[in-house]
Design a protein around this motif. Structure first.
Motif, mmCIF file in Angstrom:
data_model
loop_
_atom_site.group_PDB
_atom_site.id
_atom_site.type_symbol
_atom_site.label_atom_id
_atom_site.label_comp_id
_atom_site.label_asym_id
_atom_site.label_seq_id
_atom_site.Cartn_x
_atom_site.Cartn_y
_atom_site.Cartn_z
ATOM 1 N N PHE A 157 2.728 8.477 -10.354
ATOM 2 C CA PHE A 157 3.083 9.306 -11.455
ATOM 3 C C PHE A 157 2.348 10.456 -10.999
ATOM 4 O O PHE A 157 2.934 11.693 -11.439
ATOM 5 C CB PHE A 157 2.578 8.915 -12.830
ATOM 6 C CG PHE A 157 2.950 9.639 -14.009
ATOM 7 C CD1 PHE A 157 4.200 9.817 -14.687
ATOM 8 C CD2 PHE A 157 1.670 10.562 -14.369
ATOM 9 C CE1 PHE A 157 4.320 10.495 -15.551
ATOM 10 C CE2 PHE A 157 1.843 11.280 -15.750
ATOM 11 C CZ PHE A 157 3.440 11.145 -16.343
ATOM 12 N N ARG A 158 1.194 10.610 -10.754
ATOM 13 C CA ARG A 158 0.492 11.965 -10.114
ATOM 14 C C ARG A 158 1.385 12.500 -9.012
ATOM 15 O O ARG A 158 1.471 13.845 -9.052
ATOM 16 C CB ARG A 158 -0.669 11.555 -9.176
ATOM 17 C CG ARG A 158 -1.824 11.088 -10.757
ATOM 18 C CD ARG A 158 -3.334 11.060 -10.296
ATOM 19 N NE ARG A 158 -3.859 12.138 -9.781
ATOM 20 C CZ ARG A 158 -4.250 13.240 -10.546
ATOM 21 N NH1 ARG A 158 -4.082 12.883 -11.838
ATOM 22 N NH2 ARG A 158 -4.952 14.174 -9.920
ATOM 23 N N ARG A 159 2.022 11.696 -8.002
ATOM 24 C CA ARG A 159 3.116 12.584 -7.218
ATOM 25 C C ARG A 159 4.160 13.333 -7.733
ATOM 26 O O ARG A 159 4.449 14.310 -7.639
ATOM 27 C CB ARG A 159 3.600 11.588 -6.178
ATOM 28 C CG ARG A 159 2.535 11.184 -4.949
ATOM 29 C CD ARG A 159 3.480 10.602 -3.767
ATOM 30 N NE ARG A 159 4.277 9.613 -4.334
ATOM 31 C CZ ARG A 159 4.069 8.288 -4.278
ATOM 32 N NH1 ARG A 159 2.571 7.793 -4.158
ATOM 33 N NH2 ARG A 159 4.821 7.386 -4.740
ATOM 34 N N ILE A 160 4.652 12.612 -8.781
ATOM 35 C CA ILE A 160 5.721 13.250 -9.687
ATOM 36 C C ILE A 160 5.445 14.604 -10.081
ATOM 37 O O ILE A 160 5.794 15.681 -10.402
ATOM 38 C CB ILE A 160 6.233 12.219 -10.767
ATOM 39 C CG1 ILE A 160 6.680 11.136 -10.092
ATOM 40 C CG2 ILE A 160 7.136 12.808 -11.745
ATOM 41 C CD1 ILE A 160 7.200 9.813 -10.982
ATOM 42 N N VAL A 161 4.065 14.611 -10.850
ATOM 43 C CA VAL A 161 3.529 15.644 -11.565
ATOM 44 C C VAL A 161 3.276 16.719 -10.683
ATOM 45 O O VAL A 161 3.676 17.852 -10.936
ATOM 46 C CB VAL A 161 2.166 15.024 -12.558
ATOM 47 C CG1 VAL A 161 1.482 16.263 -13.143
ATOM 48 C CG2 VAL A 161 2.352 14.110 -13.506
ATOM 49 N N GLU A 202 4.820 20.415 -10.729
ATOM 50 C CA GLU A 202 3.995 21.685 -10.805
ATOM 51 C C GLU A 202 4.125 22.244 -9.781
ATOM 52 O O GLU A 202 4.332 23.696 -9.998
ATOM 53 C CB GLU A 202 2.604 21.004 -10.770
ATOM 54 C CG GLU A 202 1.586 21.979 -10.614
ATOM 55 C CD GLU A 202 0.131 21.462 -10.817
ATOM 56 O OE1 GLU A 202 -0.643 21.327 -11.720
ATOM 57 O OE2 GLU A 202 -0.268 21.053 -9.812
ATOM 58 N N SER A 203 4.710 22.031 -8.551
ATOM 59 C CA SER A 203 4.936 22.953 -7.328
ATOM 60 C C SER A 203 6.411 23.348 -7.389
ATOM 61 O O SER A 203 6.720 23.928 -6.591
ATOM 62 C CB SER A 203 4.521 22.299 -6.061
ATOM 63 O OG SER A 203 5.153 21.219 -5.894
#
Length: 143
Positions: free
Chosen positions: A120-124, A128-129
């Motif tokens: 999930f953090r990779r998706i965020v 974000e980028s």
């Protein structure tokens, strides 16, 4: 060949009379006359409307669909354009599949908090980028 008034065409094709008038204005269909104040169409208009509907579902603009008809009204489709659209649909399918998989993962993730989940953090971070589209469009990446 039977003649159909605009209301019959609209009902059988599942579009509004306003849509038929708009298509006629754009040169996509042609009426063959009038019955009183109503436009009349040949029954071949139903096949043409089905083709327009198919083209719209595939993501073609009305202008692109219009160019698929020769001046005589027969179909003259650029096959390379169809191949390009198919490739575009493949990219969209991959993107949507990756989004679906990400949502399913987030819904079932056993992490106490989504922010503790590395996936999930990779998706965020990707969102974000603004690289999410590139990340999930790549056939190598699975969310």
């Amino acid at each position: 060949m039977s003649d159909l008034d605009i209301a019959e065409v609209a009902q059988r094709a599942g579009v509004t009379a306003a849509t038929l008038r708009f298509y006629e204005e754009k040169g996509l269909i042609r009426s063959i006359g009038r019955r009183g104040l109503r436009r009349v169409f040949g029954d071949s208009v139903l096949e043409r409307l089905a083709f327009i509907s198919l083209g719209r579902a595939a993501g073609f603009s009305l202008a692109e669909i219009g160019r698929m008809f020769s001046p005589g009204g027969t179909l003259d489709i650029d096959r390379s354009l169809l191949a390009e659209r198919a490739d575009e649909l493949d990219r969209t399918i991959r993107r949507l599949g990756a989004l679906r998989d990400g949502l399913r993962h987030a819904a079932a993730c056993p992490a106490p908090s989504h922010m503790e989940c590395p996936t999930f953090r990779r998706i965020v971070r990707a969102a974000e980028s603004k690289s999410l589209e590139r990340h999930i469009a790549s056939p190598r990446n699975k969310i």
